[in-house]
Design a protein around this motif. Structure first.
Motif, PDB file in Angstrom:
ATOM      1  N   ARG A 233       0.676  -1.212  -0.020  1.00 62.34           N
ATOM      2  CA  ARG A 233      -0.022   0.086   0.046  1.00 62.34           C
ATOM      3  C   ARG A 233       0.902   1.164  -0.114  1.00 62.34           C
ATOM      4  NH1 ARG A 233      -5.634  -1.760   2.517  1.00 62.34           N
ATOM      5  NH2 ARG A 233      -5.600  -3.702   1.611  1.00 62.34           N
ATOM      6  N   GLY A 234       2.224   0.988   0.402  1.00 60.74           N
ATOM      7  CA  GLY A 234       2.904   2.330   0.138  1.00 60.74           C
ATOM      8  C   GLY A 234       3.301   2.762  -1.234  1.00 60.74           C
ATOM      9  N   ARG A 235       2.962   1.763  -2.174  1.00 58.22           N
ATOM     10  CA  ARG A 235       3.181   2.014  -3.464  1.00 58.22           C
ATOM     11  C   ARG A 235       1.874   2.676  -4.244  1.00 58.22           C
ATOM     12  NH1 ARG A 235       5.074  -2.593  -7.381  1.00 58.22           N
ATOM     13  NH2 ARG A 235       5.422  -0.802  -8.444  1.00 58.22           N
ATOM     14  N   TRP A 236       0.552   2.803  -3.423  1.00 58.79           N
ATOM     15  CA  TRP A 236      -0.611   3.438  -3.776  1.00 58.79           C
ATOM     16  C   TRP A 236      -0.404   4.731  -4.224  1.00 58.79           C
ATOM     17  CZ3 TRP A 236      -5.283   0.837  -0.754  1.00 58.79           C
ATOM     18  CH2 TRP A 236      -5.094  -0.533  -0.790  1.00 58.79           C
ATOM     19  N   ASP A 237      -1.032   5.694  -5.115  1.00 57.62           N
ATOM     20  CA  ASP A 237      -0.801   7.028  -5.382  1.00 57.62           C
ATOM     21  C   ASP A 237      -1.806   7.767  -4.452  1.00 57.62           C
ATOM     22  OD1 ASP A 237      -1.076   9.653  -6.459  1.00 57.62           O
ATOM     23  OD2 ASP A 237      -1.211   8.831  -8.705  1.00 57.62           O
ATOM     24  N   THR A 238      -1.252   8.143  -3.472  1.00 51.86           N
ATOM     25  CA  THR A 238      -1.916   8.809  -2.383  1.00 51.86           C
ATOM     26  C   THR A 238      -2.628  10.210  -2.822  1.00 51.86           C
ATOM     27  OG1 THR A 238       0.146  10.172  -1.620  1.00 51.86           O
ATOM     28  CG2 THR A 238      -0.423   8.076  -0.627  1.00 51.86           C
ATOM     29  N   ARG A 239      -1.798  10.622  -3.789  1.00 45.93           N
ATOM     30  CA  ARG A 239      -2.677  12.008  -4.389  1.00 45.93           C
ATOM     31  C   ARG A 239      -3.971  11.478  -5.194  1.00 45.93           C
ATOM     32  NH1 ARG A 239       1.447  15.621  -7.606  1.00 45.93           N
ATOM     33  NH2 ARG A 239      -0.456  16.954  -7.841  1.00 45.93           N
ATOM     34  N   ALA A 240      -4.017  10.630  -5.798  1.00 44.83           N
ATOM     35  CA  ALA A 240      -4.952  10.245  -6.654  1.00 44.83           C
ATOM     36  C   ALA A 240      -6.065   9.801  -5.628  1.00 44.83           C
ATOM     37  CB  ALA A 240      -4.877   8.908  -7.626  1.00 44.83           C
ATOM     38  N   VAL A 241      -5.864   9.219  -4.412  1.00 47.22           N
ATOM     39  CA  VAL A 241      -6.640   8.585  -3.369  1.00 47.22           C
ATOM     40  C   VAL A 241      -7.450   9.877  -2.823  1.00 47.22           C
ATOM     41  CG1 VAL A 241      -6.833   7.462  -1.271  1.00 47.22           C
ATOM     42  CG2 VAL A 241      -5.587   6.362  -2.845  1.00 47.22           C
ATOM     43  N   ALA A 242      -6.497  10.702  -2.726  1.00 47.06           N
ATOM     44  CA  ALA A 242      -7.119  12.045  -1.784  1.00 47.06           C
ATOM     45  C   ALA A 242      -8.039  12.639  -2.800  1.00 47.06           C
ATOM     46  CB  ALA A 242      -6.046  12.957  -1.374  1.00 47.06           C
ATOM     47  N   GLU A 243      -7.786  12.869  -3.966  1.00 46.90           N
ATOM     48  CA  GLU A 243      -8.686  13.506  -5.250  1.00 46.90           C
ATOM     49  C   GLU A 243      -9.946  12.643  -5.013  1.00 46.90           C
ATOM     50  OE1 GLU A 243      -9.139  15.124  -9.629  1.00 46.90           O
ATOM     51  OE2 GLU A 243      -7.374  14.055  -8.811  1.00 46.90           O
ATOM     52  N   GLY A 244      -9.912  11.289  -5.267  1.00 53.81           N
ATOM     53  CA  GLY A 244     -10.918  10.579  -5.410  1.00 53.81           C
ATOM     54  C   GLY A 244     -12.129  10.320  -4.334  1.00 53.81           C
ATOM     55  N   VAL A 245     -11.103  10.560  -3.094  1.00 55.89           N
ATOM     56  CA  VAL A 245     -12.263  10.647  -1.874  1.00 55.89           C
ATOM     57  C   VAL A 245     -12.897  11.868  -1.752  1.00 55.89           C
ATOM     58  CG1 VAL A 245     -12.017  10.560   0.669  1.00 55.89           C
ATOM     59  CG2 VAL A 245     -10.890   9.002  -0.568  1.00 55.89           C
ATOM     60  N   ALA A 246     -12.043  12.981  -1.990  1.00 56.33           N
ATOM     61  CA  ALA A 246     -12.834  14.632  -2.044  1.00 56.33           C
ATOM     62  C   ALA A 246     -13.903  14.629  -3.084  1.00 56.33           C
ATOM     63  CB  ALA A 246     -11.626  15.441  -2.276  1.00 56.33           C
ATOM     64  N   VAL A 247     -13.617  14.002  -4.322  1.00 56.71           N
ATOM     65  CA  VAL A 247     -14.679  14.047  -5.458  1.00 56.71           C
ATOM     66  C   VAL A 247     -15.780  13.359  -4.856  1.00 56.71           C
ATOM     67  CG1 VAL A 247     -15.447  13.298  -7.738  1.00 56.71           C
ATOM     68  CG2 VAL A 247     -13.286  14.507  -7.116  1.00 56.71           C
ATOM     69  N   LEU A 248     -15.656  12.103  -4.237  1.00 56.64           N
ATOM     70  CA  LEU A 248     -16.758  11.233  -3.672  1.00 56.64           C
ATOM     71  C   LEU A 248     -17.638  11.950  -2.733  1.00 56.64           C
ATOM     72  CD1 LEU A 248     -18.434   8.539  -3.642  1.00 56.64           C
ATOM     73  CD2 LEU A 248     -16.649   7.677  -1.968  1.00 56.64           C
ATOM     74  N   GLN A 249     -16.875  12.554  -1.567  1.00 55.54           N
ATOM     75  CA  GLN A 249     -17.578  13.270  -0.489  1.00 55.54           C
ATOM     76  C   GLN A 249     -18.506  14.178  -1.055  1.00 55.54           C
ATOM     77  OE1 GLN A 249     -14.038  14.088   1.848  1.00 55.54           O
ATOM     78  NE2 GLN A 249     -14.449  12.388   3.331  1.00 55.54           N
ATOM     79  N   ALA A 250     -18.115  14.938  -2.030  1.00 60.71           N
ATOM     80  CA  ALA A 250     -18.752  15.905  -2.475  1.00 60.71           C
ATOM     81  C   ALA A 250     -20.017  15.518  -3.265  1.00 60.71           C
ATOM     82  CB  ALA A 250     -17.902  17.169  -3.700  1.00 60.71           C
ATOM     83  N   ALA A 251     -19.899  14.469  -3.913  1.00 59.95           N
ATOM     84  CA  ALA A 251     -21.105  13.735  -4.648  1.00 59.95           C
ATOM     85  C   ALA A 251     -21.875  13.327  -3.791  1.00 59.95           C
ATOM     86  CB  ALA A 251     -20.352  12.879  -5.681  1.00 59.95           C
ATOM     87  N   LEU A 252     -21.663  12.743  -2.533  1.00 61.00           N
ATOM     88  CA  LEU A 252     -22.424  12.040  -1.607  1.00 61.00           C
ATOM     89  C   LEU A 252     -23.252  12.768  -0.819  1.00 61.00           C
ATOM     90  CD1 LEU A 252     -20.184   9.200  -0.377  1.00 61.00           C
ATOM     91  CD2 LEU A 252     -22.012   8.879  -1.633  1.00 61.00           C
ATOM     92  N   ALA A 253     -22.529  14.107  -0.583  1.00 59.23           N
ATOM     93  CA  ALA A 253     -23.365  14.949  -0.002  1.00 59.23           C
ATOM     94  C   ALA A 253     -24.454  15.728  -0.512  1.00 59.23           C
ATOM     95  CB  ALA A 253     -22.041  16.476   0.205  1.00 59.23           C
ATOM     96  N   ARG A 254     -24.575  15.430  -1.925  1.00 60.09           N
ATOM     97  CA  ARG A 254     -25.821  16.008  -2.520  1.00 60.09           C
ATOM     98  C   ARG A 254     -26.878  15.235  -2.511  1.00 60.09           C
ATOM     99  NH1 ARG A 254     -23.773  17.604  -8.666  1.00 60.09           N
ATOM    100  NH2 ARG A 254     -25.967  18.360  -8.529  1.00 60.09           N
ATOM    101  N   ASP A 255     -26.791  13.957  -1.842  1.00 50.36           N
ATOM    102  CA  ASP A 255     -27.754  12.928  -1.428  1.00 50.36           C
ATOM    103  C   ASP A 255     -28.585  12.433  -2.540  1.00 50.36           C
ATOM    104  OD1 ASP A 255     -29.367  11.585   0.399  1.00 50.36           O
ATOM    105  OD2 ASP A 255     -30.971  12.958   0.835  1.00 50.36           O
TER     106      ASP A 255
END
Length: 380
Positions: A233-255
């Motif tokens: 998991r140290g080889r996972w792209d943390t920037r892509a993970v952070a962006e993906g989570v942020a995009v998802l959270q914004a989408a989920l907030a719209r219910d």
């Protein structure tokens, strides 16, 4: 100018030609020829107005093709007053092109090919190389697709769900040749997200980013598959993970939950665990239950059985699996995994070997064969 920037201009330029009177197929062909010319000339002599340059070059090629076709002389009126070079209109037809290329009358493979060509700006040769088919075969596929949509009105509303499924197909093709289709799918989905405000578009973008973040860890140095639980998991792209989570959270907030948001939530929970043992399988099962509400297909239930086996034990997972058809792809592999967790190594080894025989590709077959061999060696 980067190739990616050039490709981003393609949908808008096609739209300009269509509004000036060109048919979709003729406009797309003319723009492709202009793109090829740009790739040859721009590195040494970049234009001040890239979009205007492409519009002018593509229009010239459309004019030449129209005038050369004696059977279409009546279209000369369209080209008598040829527009001069200069700033192109700011109207963006990207969204309409997405809908047109994902028209329900097209087969999935044709829709993907036409999307990569008309929206993605890839050449027929690049698409053929990515799909490992002859260029002539891909050219015929694209030509048939263009003929199919030739009579479709350019301004009709389209189905976002169909567009998303086409982009998801592109993403799942991954990488081959000199075109990274996973990266291309992410680029196109970003472009779509800028053109349409829809939580499921954001959900798909988040899903792609979260899956793509794990790409470097999915294979070992010898090319063999590395299962999720064993990945570094140290080889996972943390920037892509952070962006993906942020995009998802914004989408989920719209219910306005949908299929791709639910899938992205599952991927986010995997990404959130620093080690495999910390994975919140209980929440993952809950998200699979949400996903089943939107797409109650057997593959989702198969994946849910794995999650149940992790959350509630192998016996619970096997009970969930028993309700499914054993002819499903990957059924034997899931059954092998759960049998191994339940301690039945002989049955697990037999199921791994069965799964290997049905594997869709060499890498997966080799992985499952090694699993069977590992268990057979332990049981001796």
């Amino acid at each position: 100018m980067r190739v990616e920037v050039l490709r981003e201009l393609v949908p808008a330029v096609i739209g300009v030609l269509v509004r000036r009177g060109a048919g979709f197929a003729a406009a797309e062909d003319a723009v492709q020829e202009a793109v090829i010319k740009a790739l040859e000339t721009w590195p040494a002599d970049p234009p001040r107005d890239p979009k205007g340059w492409l519009v002018t070059a593509a229009w010239h090629r459309f004019v030449d093709a129209t005038r050369a076709d004696a059977a279409r002389r009546r279209r000369e009126d369209l080209v008598e007053d040829e527009p001069a070079a200069g700033d192109a209109t700011d109207v963006d037809d990207t969204l309409q092109l997405y809908f047109l290329c994902a028209h329900p009358s097209l087969t999935p493979s044709s829709a993907v090919a036409l999307t990569l060509r008309a929206v993605g700006g890839l050449t027929t040769r690049q698409i053929a190389q990515a799909y490992l088919v002859p260029e002539a075969t891909m050219a015929q596929r694209i030509s048939r697709a263009k003929r199919t949509v030739s009579g479709v009105r350019f301004d009709r509303p389209g189905d976002v769900a169909t567009v998303l499924r086409v982009l998801y197909l592109v993403f799942n093709e991954g990488y081959s040749g000199d075109v990274d289709l996973a990266a291309e799918a992410i680029r196109l989905t970003r472009q779509l997200a800028a053109a349409v405000d829809h939580p499921e578009v954001a959900g798909l973008l988040a899903l792609m980013l979260l899956h793509h973040a794990r790409r470097a860890s999915r294979t070992a140095a010898d090319g063999s598959l590395v299962p999720l639980a064993a990945q570094d998991r140290g080889r996972w792209d943390t920037r892509a993970v952070a962006e993906g989570v942020a995009v998802l959270q914004a989408a989920l907030a719209r219910d306005r939950l949908g299929e791709f948001q639910a899938q992205a939530a599952i991927a986010a929970l995997h990404a959130d665990a620093l080690v495999a043992a910390e994975t919140d399988w209980v929440q993952i099962v809950e998200w699979y239950d949400e996903l089943i509400r939107f797409t109650d297909n057997p593959v989702v239930r198969l994946n849910r059985a794995v999650a149940v086996g992790e959350a509630d034990g192998a016996r619970a997972g096997l009970a969930a699996l028993a309700a499914l058809d054993d002819s499903l792809p990957r059924y034997a592999a899931v059954a092998a995994h759960l049998r191994e967790r339940d301690g039945d190594l002989d049955a697990a080894a037999r199921l791994y070997a069965e799964a290997a025989a049905k594997a869709p590709n060499l890498a997966e077959r080799d992985h499952l064969t090694r699993q069977a061999a590992r268990l057979n060696s332990r049981s001796r």
